[in-house]
Design an enzyme around this catalytic site. Structure first.
Site, short mmCIF file in Angstrom:
data_model
loop_
_atom_site.label_atom_id
_atom_site.label_comp_id
_atom_site.label_asym_id
_atom_site.label_seq_id
_atom_site.Cartn_x
_atom_site.Cartn_y
_atom_site.Cartn_z
N HIS A 1 -5.71 -2.29 1.66
CA HIS A 1 -4.26 -2.36 1.77
C HIS A 1 -3.56 -2.71 0.45
O HIS A 1 -2.60 -3.50 0.44
CB HIS A 1 -3.88 -3.39 2.85
CG HIS A 1 -2.62 -3.08 3.58
ND1 HIS A 1 -1.39 -2.98 2.96
CD2 HIS A 1 -2.38 -2.85 4.89
CE1 HIS A 1 -0.46 -2.71 3.86
NE2 HIS A 1 -1.04 -2.63 5.05
N SER A 2 -4.00 -2.11 -0.68
CA SER A 2 -3.27 -2.36 -1.93
C SER A 2 -1.89 -1.71 -1.88
O SER A 2 -1.73 -0.62 -1.32
CB SER A 2 -4.04 -1.80 -3.13
OG SER A 2 -4.93 -2.76 -3.63
N TYR A 3 -0.92 -2.41 -2.46
CA TYR A 3 0.42 -1.84 -2.66
C TYR A 3 0.47 -1.42 -4.13
O TYR A 3 0.36 -2.28 -5.01
CB TYR A 3 1.51 -2.90 -2.45
CG TYR A 3 1.76 -3.31 -1.02
CD1 TYR A 3 0.81 -3.99 -0.27
CD2 TYR A 3 3.00 -3.07 -0.43
CE1 TYR A 3 1.07 -4.41 1.02
CE2 TYR A 3 3.28 -3.49 0.87
CZ TYR A 3 2.30 -4.15 1.59
OH TYR A 3 2.56 -4.57 2.87
N ASN B 1 -4.52 -0.76 11.31
CA ASN B 1 -3.43 -0.17 12.08
C ASN B 1 -3.38 -0.71 13.52
O ASN B 1 -4.00 -1.71 13.82
CB ASN B 1 -3.46 1.35 12.05
CG ASN B 1 -2.07 1.94 11.89
OD1 ASN B 1 -1.15 1.51 12.58
ND2 ASN B 1 -1.90 2.88 10.99
N ARG B 2 -2.65 -0.02 14.40
CA ARG B 2 -2.30 -0.62 15.69
C ARG B 2 -3.15 -0.13 16.86
O ARG B 2 -3.57 1.03 16.87
CB ARG B 2 -0.83 -0.32 16.00
CG ARG B 2 0.10 -1.02 15.02
CD ARG B 2 1.51 -0.49 15.09
NE ARG B 2 2.36 -1.21 14.15
CZ ARG B 2 2.45 -0.93 12.85
NH1 ARG B 2 1.77 0.06 12.33
NH2 ARG B 2 3.24 -1.64 12.06
N ASP C 1 5.92 5.28 7.27
CA ASP C 1 4.91 4.32 7.74
C ASP C 1 4.13 5.04 8.84
O ASP C 1 4.15 4.64 9.99
CB ASP C 1 5.60 3.04 8.26
CG ASP C 1 4.60 1.92 8.54
OD1 ASP C 1 3.40 2.12 8.30
OD2 ASP C 1 5.03 0.85 9.01
N GLN D 1 -2.72 6.42 6.09
CA GLN D 1 -1.43 5.82 6.41
C GLN D 1 -0.65 5.69 5.11
O GLN D 1 -1.10 5.01 4.17
CB GLN D 1 -1.64 4.42 7.04
CG GLN D 1 -0.36 3.69 7.43
CD GLN D 1 0.16 4.08 8.81
OE1 GLN D 1 -0.48 4.86 9.52
NE2 GLN D 1 1.30 3.56 9.19
N HIS E 1 -3.96 -4.54 12.50
CA HIS E 1 -4.83 -4.91 11.37
C HIS E 1 -5.86 -6.01 11.72
O HIS E 1 -6.05 -6.97 10.97
CB HIS E 1 -3.97 -5.37 10.18
CG HIS E 1 -3.20 -4.25 9.53
ND1 HIS E 1 -3.54 -2.93 9.64
CD2 HIS E 1 -2.08 -4.26 8.74
CE1 HIS E 1 -2.69 -2.18 8.96
NE2 HIS E 1 -1.78 -2.96 8.41
N GLU F 1 -3.45 3.97 2.87
CA GLU F 1 -4.53 3.33 3.61
C GLU F 1 -5.33 4.40 4.32
O GLU F 1 -4.85 4.98 5.30
CB GLU F 1 -3.96 2.35 4.63
CG GLU F 1 -2.99 1.34 4.09
CD GLU F 1 -2.04 0.82 5.17
OE1 GLU F 1 -2.48 0.41 6.25
OE2 GLU F 1 -0.82 0.83 4.92
C1 GLA Z 1 0.76 -1.31 7.65
C2 GLA Z 1 1.63 -1.00 8.79
C3 GLA Z 1 3.03 -1.38 8.47
C4 GLA Z 1 3.11 -2.82 8.07
C5 GLA Z 1 2.20 -3.05 6.91
C6 GLA Z 1 2.17 -4.50 6.52
O1 GLA Z 1 0.82 -0.37 6.68
O2 GLA Z 1 1.56 0.34 9.18
O3 GLA Z 1 3.84 -1.15 9.58
O4 GLA Z 1 2.72 -3.63 9.12
O5 GLA Z 1 0.91 -2.63 7.21
O6 GLA Z 1 3.42 -5.07 6.39
#
Ligand code: GLA
Length: 395
Positions: free
Chosen positions: A221-223, A121-122, A293, A330, A147, A358
């Protein structure tokens, strides 16, 4: 029991007689599903390509007793594929990903299936102060750090070791992040162990230690698309988040500092809601995130493994539960996917065709003394566990 070899020719002639053949065939047919159910857990290794600076990369296939399979590469610790059974015990690959290392190395990479670090995250403006010293990190998301920076843990080659634990086959990945890497202080030794358990779980255990005080916030970070990767969007997936509060952000996805009650907002997932039900509501937080998000504050005590979330996909019956020791999760609904690059089976991944859960500390914690700390002191051990558990139900 000793086998009487003299009997073998007689046995063969019996088996080949028509009636016994039918009988043996039927017997094997009845046994075949059981054979799958009691398959030996295994882990195998194959080459997956080479990175530009040399190290060759492998892909490991973990299989549990029930035939569930995870393919994981030591490049970025990426889970390339993960199968899970539906309500008719049919397996499908439920994570988004690519088929070749080149695709993973070719930017932009949306972090499909990767280990994220040093800080998931940020961090606002890529800066934080620790022990009176200001550290400047790589800025790679607008004016912020995301990240782990330009070359985060998702883009490095990890040292892999295959192990078999009583719980199931496991892959241990280690990486030394050098003092100063992406601007962070301290040599950080990280170990991530993926176990594909015989309870149909992908379990992730993280540990880390440092030789200088630093900050750490690791995640995965799996989708997920429980209808199978490439099978449409995730808007009908029904989600529960065991969280009474979430972390509102500004337009750059940096927390305002408040932990807001979810009651009466589209962020209330205390009972099950389809993702699409409220995602396009006229809500400022949804606009800032381009959808969901955000970090939710998981109820119960951080540090203790407890359930954070569950997801149910109605057409297949697949269910995924998320358990974690982390304080937050997240929930990201793939808002930035744009379908431009096809996935591993050639299908497109359009906007919202995967969801991420996440598990992590809250964003920007190094600058937020009121948030649970992400400081890792010299000599201390960082520990975190997350479990993605798969099952299926009728309705
Ligand atoms: C995280 C962030 C999103 C985006 C994804 C990757 O989940 O919170 O904003 O950056 O990663 O695209």
């Amino acid at each position: 029991m000793r086998l009487n070899f003299k009997l073998i020719p007689r046995l063969i002639s019996k088996v080949t007689s028509k009636r016994s053949f039918k009988f043996v065939f039927l017997f094997l047919l009845i046994l075949s599903p059981l054979a799958v159910a009691v398959a030996q857990p295994s882990i195998t290794k194959a080459p997956f390509g080479k990175t530009a600076d040399g190290p060759s990369v492998e892909i490991y296939t973990l299989r549990n007793r029930h035939g569930m399979e995870a393919r994981i590469t030591n490049y970025g610790g990426i889970v390339v594929s993960l199968t899970a059974p539906d309500r008719d015990r049919k397996f499908a690959d439920v994570v988004l990903g690519y088929s070749s290392l080149d695709d993973y190395m070719n930017p932009p990479f949306p972090y499909f299936g990767a280990i994220i670090g040093r800080y998931g995250n940020r961090i606002a403006k890529g800066r934080f102060t620790l022990n009176g010293v200001e550290y400047k990190l790589a800025v790679n998301n607008g004016e912020n750090h995301l990240h782990g920076g330009v070359r985060g843990f998702d883009k490095v080659v990890w040292t892999a070791e295959e192990t078999k634990s009583a719980a199931g086959p496991a892959l241990s990945l280690t990486y030394l992040s050098k003092d100063g890497e992406e601007g962070y202080p301290g040599n950080l030794r990280v170990r991530v162990v993926y176990t594909l358990t015989n309870n149909n779980e992908l379990k992730i255990d993280y540990t880390a230690s440092t030789d200088k005080d630093t900050v750490t916030n690791l995640t995965h970070h799996s989708y997920f698309n429980l209808a199978g990767e490439g099978n449409g969007d995730i808007l009908d997936h029904r989600v529960v988040l065991k969280a009474s509060r979430f972390v509102p952000t500004d337009a750059g996805s940096i927390p305002t500092g408040e932990l807001k009650n979810v009651t009466g907002t589209p962020f209330d997932f205390l009972s099950a809601h389809a993702i699409g039900e409220r995602i396009n509501q006229d809500d400022q937080q949804l606009k800032f995130g381009n959808g969901y998000d955000h970090t939710w504050v998981i109820n119960g005590r951080a540090g203790i493994l407890r359930q954070a979330a569950s997801v149910y996909e109605p057409t297949t019956g697949r269910v995924m539960e998320v358990w974690t020791t982390e304080p937050g999760v997240q929930f990201y609904t793939g808002n930035f996917l744009d379908g431009s690059r096809p996935g591993k089976s050639g299908k497109a991944y359009p906007r919202r065709s995967g969801l991420c859960l996440e598990t992590q500390h809250y964003p920007d914690s190094p600058n937020r003394p009121n948030f649970p700390t992400t400081t890792l002191r010299k000599g201390a051990t960082y520990r975190s566990t997350t479990i993605y558990r798969f099952s299926a139900r009728r309705s």
